[in-house]
Design a protein around this motif. Structure first.
Motif: not given
Length: 264
Positions: A147-153
């Motif tokens: 669920y880390t936002y780095w996935t989207w980044i």
């Protein structure tokens, strides 16, 4: 209290890790569940909350517990125009990418780097807080933290973004558990563009063909949170302030969700 005008409401929002309640006369107390009880905060926290405290969730699915999208309160700041993910097509579609960046963070699954090394990629572990330049040079990004936002980044930076699957959790359940889940549920969507859930050929191909669509989708999620969930939250707080304790648009009460609590 005298410092709160009668025509306004004082609403105090607590994350689930807070067990206390402010001693403020006339305040409406809201428990905002960012992660389900038992993950970051003990289940026993709910025993210390008021029976009639309002409850809103951050996401629509948690480890087998479904949360209706109307109970979701979402305030999202990113992405923004001109931020590090607002890159040119030249950078996004660059053919000069190589290697895999990977991140563990709060992930707890078995190490997958040996598998990736067998494939023949160069691996770089990301531990810093500003790895945007690395993302724009890598071919792939793999995270053990689902669920880390780095996935989207990563996906918005032009890298194929891969989430290590959570044992026993389907791709749909994972998607509903992200901050995009309530938006997807609201509109009847079932998938997140630009992200592979696992390392299968189909998932990688899906991420490659849809990752350019992710940024615009996240902007829609951000707008939906501000224009749908926040006003709905405010209306329910107003109803509560007028004495209502049922028939909210989305709000729940602690006593309805966490009572009886004998098992805590």
């Amino acid at each position: 209290p005298e410092y709160v005008p009668k025509e306004k409401l004082l609403v105090i929002i607590y994350p689930e890790v807070f067990e206390f309640t402010c001693d403020t006369p006339g305040a409406i107390h809201v428990r905002w569940i960012l992660a389900p009880l038992g993950v970051k905060a003990p289940l026993s926290n709910a025993l210390k909350w008021g029976d009639d405290d309002l409850v809103f969730n951050y996401a629509s699915y948690y480890d087998g517990m479904d949360v209706h999208h109307t109970n979701v309160l979402q305030v999202i700041c990113n992405p923004e125009e001109g931020d590090v993910t607002d890159i040119s097509d030249e950078v996004f579609f660059s053919k000069n990418r190589s290697g895999i960046a990977w991140m563990m963070q709060k992930g707890h699954h078995e190490d997958m780097t040996s598998t990736l090394e067998e494939i023949g990629y160069d691996l770089i572990e990301i531990k810093g807080t500003e790895p945007h330049d690395i993302m724009q040079k890598m071919e792939c990004f793999v995270t053990h933290e689902p669920y880390t936002y780095w996935t989207w980044i990563a996906a918005m930076s032009g890298a194929v973004s891969v989430v290590r699957p959570v044992p026993g959790v389907t791709k749909y359940q994972w998607a509903m558990g992200t901050f995009m889940g309530a938006y997807l549920q609201h509109y009847g969507y079932s998938d997140i563009p630009g992200v592979a859930y696992g390392w299968s050929d189909n998932e990688i191909q899906y991420a490659q063909t849809t990752m350019k669509d992710l940024r615009s989708k996240l902007l829609e999620v951000k707008q939906w949170g501000a224009e749908v969930t926040v006003p709905r939250f405010a209306r329910d707080c107003y109803r509560y302030g007028q004495g209502e304790r049922a028939n909210f648009e989305g709000a729940k009460l602690v006593k309805d969700l966490y009572r009886p609590a004998q098992s805590f």
